[in-house]
Design a protein around this motif. Structure first.
Motif, PDB file in Angstrom:
ATOM      1  N   UNK A   1       6.211  12.166 -11.784  1.00  0.00           N
ATOM      2  CA  UNK A   1       7.440  11.431 -11.457  1.00  0.00           C
ATOM      3  C   UNK A   1       7.538  10.123 -12.247  1.00  0.00           C
ATOM      4  N   UNK A   2       8.771   9.679 -12.451  1.00  0.00           N
ATOM      5  CA  UNK A   2       9.008   8.458 -13.212  1.00  0.00           C
ATOM      6  C   UNK A   2       9.183   7.227 -12.328  1.00  0.00           C
ATOM      7  N   UNK A   3       9.598   7.446 -11.087  1.00  0.00           N
ATOM      8  CA  UNK A   3       9.822   6.338 -10.163  1.00  0.00           C
ATOM      9  C   UNK A   3       9.080   6.600  -8.857  1.00  0.00           C
ATOM     10  N   UNK A   4       8.688   5.512  -8.208  1.00  0.00           N
ATOM     11  CA  UNK A   4       8.083   5.584  -6.877  1.00  0.00           C
ATOM     12  C   UNK A   4       8.902   4.708  -5.943  1.00  0.00           C
ATOM     13  N   UNK A   5       9.414   5.293  -4.865  1.00  0.00           N
ATOM     14  CA  UNK A   5      10.143   4.527  -3.849  1.00  0.00           C
ATOM     15  C   UNK A   5       9.407   4.688  -2.524  1.00  0.00           C
ATOM     16  N   UNK A   6       9.313   3.600  -1.778  1.00  0.00           N
ATOM     17  CA  UNK A   6       8.579   3.646  -0.525  1.00  0.00           C
ATOM     18  C   UNK A   6       8.924   2.437   0.326  1.00  0.00           C
ATOM     19  N   UNK A   7       8.459   2.445   1.552  1.00  0.00           N
ATOM     20  CA  UNK A   7       8.536   1.269   2.416  1.00  0.00           C
ATOM     21  C   UNK A   7       7.198   0.554   2.282  1.00  0.00           C
ATOM     22  N   UNK A   8       7.220  -0.625   1.649  1.00  0.00           N
ATOM     23  CA  UNK A   8       5.979  -1.302   1.314  1.00  0.00           C
ATOM     24  C   UNK A   8       5.355  -1.954   2.543  1.00  0.00           C
ATOM     25  N   UNK A   9       4.057  -2.203   2.446  1.00  0.00           N
ATOM     26  CA  UNK A   9       3.299  -2.818   3.535  1.00  0.00           C
ATOM     27  C   UNK A   9       3.888  -4.180   3.895  1.00  0.00           C
ATOM     28  N   UNK A  10       3.942  -4.464   5.194  1.00  0.00           N
ATOM     29  CA  UNK A  10       4.452  -5.748   5.658  1.00  0.00           C
ATOM     30  C   UNK A  10       3.434  -6.862   5.381  1.00  0.00           C
ATOM     31  N   UNK A  11       2.158  -6.590   5.623  1.00  0.00           N
ATOM     32  CA  UNK A  11       1.105  -7.548   5.319  1.00  0.00           C
ATOM     33  C   UNK A  11       0.437  -7.130   4.020  1.00  0.00           C
ATOM     34  N   UNK A  12       0.295  -8.073   3.112  1.00  0.00           N
ATOM     35  CA  UNK A  12      -0.157  -7.761   1.760  1.00  0.00           C
ATOM     36  C   UNK A  12      -1.660  -8.029   1.611  1.00  0.00           C
ATOM     37  N   UNK A  13      -2.392  -6.979   1.180  1.00  0.00           N
ATOM     38  CA  UNK A  13      -3.829  -7.077   0.987  1.00  0.00           C
ATOM     39  C   UNK A  13      -4.133  -7.219  -0.506  1.00  0.00           C
ATOM     40  N   UNK A  14      -5.411  -7.414  -0.829  1.00  0.00           N
ATOM     41  CA  UNK A  14      -5.809  -7.459  -2.242  1.00  0.00           C
ATOM     42  C   UNK A  14      -5.484  -6.139  -2.929  1.00  0.00           C
ATOM     43  N   UNK A  15      -5.628  -5.032  -2.183  1.00  0.00           N
ATOM     44  CA  UNK A  15      -5.285  -3.726  -2.751  1.00  0.00           C
ATOM     45  C   UNK A  15      -3.821  -3.615  -3.104  1.00  0.00           C
ATOM     46  N   UNK A  16      -2.971  -4.229  -2.300  1.00  0.00           N
ATOM     47  CA  UNK A  16      -1.537  -4.218  -2.594  1.00  0.00           C
ATOM     48  C   UNK A  16      -1.269  -4.863  -3.952  1.00  0.00           C
ATOM     49  N   UNK A  17      -1.875  -6.006  -4.203  1.00  0.00           N
ATOM     50  CA  UNK A  17      -1.630  -6.703  -5.470  1.00  0.00           C
ATOM     51  C   UNK A  17      -2.181  -5.898  -6.644  1.00  0.00           C
ATOM     52  N   UNK A  18      -3.291  -5.214  -6.445  1.00  0.00           N
ATOM     53  CA  UNK A  18      -3.805  -4.357  -7.513  1.00  0.00           C
ATOM     54  C   UNK A  18      -2.842  -3.205  -7.791  1.00  0.00           C
ATOM     55  N   UNK A  19      -2.257  -2.655  -6.719  1.00  0.00           N
ATOM     56  CA  UNK A  19      -1.274  -1.576  -6.886  1.00  0.00           C
ATOM     57  C   UNK A  19      -0.090  -2.071  -7.716  1.00  0.00           C
ATOM     58  N   UNK A  20       0.421  -3.244  -7.383  1.00  0.00           N
ATOM     59  CA  UNK A  20       1.564  -3.771  -8.114  1.00  0.00           C
ATOM     60  C   UNK A  20       1.218  -4.030  -9.574  1.00  0.00           C
ATOM     61  N   UNK A  21       0.023  -4.549  -9.831  1.00  0.00           N
ATOM     62  CA  UNK A  21      -0.413  -4.777 -11.211  1.00  0.00           C
ATOM     63  C   UNK A  21      -0.480  -3.466 -11.989  1.00  0.00           C
ATOM     64  N   UNK A  22      -1.044  -2.446 -11.362  1.00  0.00           N
ATOM     65  CA  UNK A  22      -1.177  -1.156 -12.046  1.00  0.00           C
ATOM     66  C   UNK A  22       0.194  -0.554 -12.341  1.00  0.00           C
ATOM     67  N   UNK A  23       1.118  -0.686 -11.394  1.00  0.00           N
ATOM     68  CA  UNK A  23       2.466  -0.154 -11.625  1.00  0.00           C
ATOM     69  C   UNK A  23       3.146  -0.890 -12.779  1.00  0.00           C
ATOM     70  N   UNK A  24       2.972  -2.202 -12.813  1.00  0.00           N
ATOM     71  CA  UNK A  24       3.559  -2.984 -13.886  1.00  0.00           C
ATOM     72  C   UNK A  24       2.970  -2.596 -15.230  1.00  0.00           C
ATOM     73  N   UNK A  25       1.654  -2.501 -15.302  1.00  0.00           N
ATOM     74  CA  UNK A  25       0.985  -2.195 -16.569  1.00  0.00           C
ATOM     75  C   UNK A  25       1.328  -0.793 -17.066  1.00  0.00           C
ATOM     76  N   UNK A  26       1.550   0.122 -16.140  1.00  0.00           N
ATOM     77  CA  UNK A  26       1.819   1.514 -16.536  1.00  0.00           C
ATOM     78  C   UNK A  26       3.299   1.782 -16.788  1.00  0.00           C
TER      79      UNK A  26
END
Length: 635
Positions: A278-303
């Motif tokens: 898939x080219x896009x990912x849509x979801x309901x994101x976590x309300x409380x943000x963990x370190x894993x959340x920020x890593x996920x966002x970084x990976x999505x940006x880089x990719x």
């Protein structure tokens, strides 16, 4: 002959494309693995788009003969439709069974049976284990009035009284459920091998740890989250990628909260690298943000994985958050998060609810303007009162006065202790024009200049437009007001005629008559240029008859796409540079400095304009902006 069972699903509101029938797909997969049911019953999914009419669905359900059992996946937008279809079904098969399931009817049997006596069974909670038991009960000769041995259902006993059996515990081992995707219960491609749906739906987990007063997520609020195995999800991703599913939408309440979510993203990126989908990912994101959340966002940006990052704030007022039962969420420290996202080139998309108990016009607009300092992409939803929620149970405490939707079964709030009817009607108009002007990017830059240079907040600009368009005698304004009548509806679709009627000429007249007279005279030359820049950024539209574009512009090939080219547009100020600096919070000079640039517009403007990221793809971009955009994609 086999008994015939139909599982019926209908997509949301006016959508012309059928949504992926994941919910009923689970039911079919569970039924199909039961050898007795498979041998003696034919279980089939009937999946209808949101714009399917009752008459057409009624004919389709009985075209091949009347089924023995008719099961509906009920949501607020199709509740009434399915009630009518149940009545039609009973005319042909009085002894047949009608089963209603889904969040909207769970634990609401008294009301369901009263409104639609043709309904025989209401399923309370998850249906995957209940459904095969109902089918086996039917095969065993059970009657509709004697289902006492099946947990998690409501029915009418032989005396007509409603019977509700013992509540069934949540399914803790999700691996015990067969996959609708891997089992083939949900069809994925058409005869030509093309993926069938606009969105591929997946669940990576179930449950929600929060108990927000307005929400009943999957009937699992306040529940421990349960995850599917990585191996199963990887296989589902592989199949969806191979079949060319362009957009993946996760049916999760808080993606990015669990450790497994980062592993899921890694697998998703590997599948995309292999198949291009898939080219896009849509979801309901976590309300409380963990370190894993920020890593996920970084990976999505880089990719380069695209996603609309939706931050569901709902309100900025602390007292309203208390009543919403959301005060303890780290979500309320949202400004640091938005700053981080912006610094990483990820545009946040914020959500607010208008009409929550405790909210006033003043508190809401203050919060809206605080949010708009970070992004114009603010979705504002009118509050609906859903079954089984805290708001539903405390209607009298909050003084809630509601009305049922005309075409759905949601309860819309008219007034409450802190909101008058007049306040509500004014803000419903605000919601309409916020969606058209700000959220859809019809205007994109003037908000920043007005706020930072003239001290005019975004809400004031939208209210000025709302007031002006309702009193303007221009024929286009009168027609625009008629087609854009704001209703307290959960459906956010805007009448397509709005885009036809909201012309540059009409916007220019609003600017001249409603905005310019109240702006500082020394800033008018610059603000006029920013407004002109916004008009230049608007898409080149196709004429209503489809004969061609509204302007005769040359078409050029660039970056593998076709663009209309508007060459050598002259501005008295370097507007793009000024707006970028203002967005960064910098002080800018307001001295004239000529800018000559060209604009590129993606051709064939049209289609679905209800989603800002689609609308955004048609906006005009300067040559430099276009080069920067495609350079970031290639990186």
């Amino acid at each position: 002959m086999k008994s015939r069972v139909l599982l019926v699903q209908q997509g949301v509101w006016g959508n012309s494309a059928a949504s992926m029938p994941l919910a009923v797909g689970y039911l079919k997969a569970c039924a199909d693995r039961d050898e007795r049911i498979r041998r003696r019953m034919d279980v089939t999914i009937r999946n209808y788009p949101g714009d399917a009419g009752i008459n057409a669905m009624g004919r389709d359900l009985i075209r091949d003969g009347c089924p023995d059992i008719l099961c509906f996946s009920v949501l607020g937008w199709n509740y009434r439709t399915f009630g009518v279809l149940a009545e039609t079904f009973k005319q042909m098969n009085p002894d047949g069974w009608v089963v209603f399931g889904g969040n909207h009817v769970a634990h609401q049997a008294e009301r369901v049976f009263r409104m639609y006596p043709q309904v025989d069974v209401v399923v309370n909670g998850e249906g995957e284990l209940v459904f095969p038991e109902l089918l086996n009960g039917y095969l065993d000769g059970a009657t509709r009035t004697a289902l006492h041995g099946i947990r998690g259902v409501s029915f009418r006993g032989s005396d007509g009284e409603v019977v509700t059996t013992e509540e069934r515990e949540r399914i803790t081992d999700l691996e015990s459920l067969p996959s609708p995707i891997l089992s083939g219960a949900v069809p994925l491609v058409d005869r030509t091998g093309r993926f069938l749906y606009d969105y591929a739906l997946m669940e990576t987990n179930r449950g929600c740890p929060y108990k927000c007063a307005f929400c009943y997520w999957g009937g699992a609020t306040g529940q421990k989250m349960r995850a599917f195995s990585r191996e199963r999800l990887r296989e589902e991703l592989e199949l969806l990628g191979r079949h060319g599913a362009e957009t993946l939408m996760l049916c999760d309440s808080n993606f990015g909260l669990l450790r497994e979510d980062e592993e899921f993203l890694d697998d998703l990126l590997r599948v995309r690298s292999k198949y291009g989908f898939p080219k896009r990912l849509e979801t309901s994101w976590a309300k409380n943000k963990s370190a894993g959340f920020y890593r996920i966002m970084d990976k999505m940006k880089q990719s380069g994985m695209h996603s609309a990052f939706i931050l569901a704030l709902q309100t900025m007022d602390d007292s309203v958050l208390d009543l919403m039962r959301r005060r303890n969420m780290k979500l309320n420290e949202w400004e640091d998060l938005v700053g981080w996202l912006t610094d990483h080139g990820i545009t946040p998309y914020l959500e607010l609810i208008w009409g929550a108990p405790g909210e006033t016009v003043e508190s809401f607009l203050d919060g809206y303007d605080r949010a708009s300092r970070h992004t114009p992409f603010i979705a504002v939803h009118p509050l609906m009162i859903l079954p089984n929620t805290d708001y539903h149970d405390k209607r009298e405490q909050h003084g809630l006065v509601t009305v049922r939707g005309e075409n759905d079964d949601f309860d819309y709030v008219l007034t409450h202790n802190t909101m008058t009817l007049q306040d509500n009607e004014r803000m419903l108009r605000f919601i309409c024009w916020n969606r058209v002007l700000a959220r859809s990017l019809w205007l994109h830059n003037i908000w920043v200049a007005l706020r930072e240079l003239a001290g005019v907040p975004q809400s004031a600009v939208i209210l000025k437009f709302s007031e002006w368009v309702e009193t303007c005698e221009d024929p286009d304004a009168r027609e625009l007001t008629a087609v854009a009548q704001p209703a307290g509806s959960a459906s956010e679709n805007v009448d397509p005629n709005v885009w036809r009627l909201l012309t540059k000429r009409l916007l220019q007249r609003w600017w001249d008559e409603a905005m310019r007279p109240d702006l500082p005279k020394d800033l008018l030359p610059l603000l006029d240029e920013v407004f002109l820049y916004d008009l230049m950024c608007q898409p080149v539209r196709l004429l209503p008859d489809g004969s061609g574009p509204e302007e005769d512009l040359p078409v050029t090939e660039k970056y593998g796409d076709r663009w209309y080219l508007r060459s050598d547009v002259t501005f008295k100020y370097p507007v793009p540079e000024l707006i970028s600096a203002l967005r960064r919070g910098e002080t800018v000079r307001t001295d004239p400095e000529a800018l000559v640039t060209s604009f590129y517009y993606r051709t064939e403007f049209g289609g679905d304009l209800q989603h800002y990221f689609r609308m955004d793809s048609y906006r005009g971009r300067t040559e430099q902006q276009l080069a920067t955009q495609f350079a970031s994609v290639s990186e």
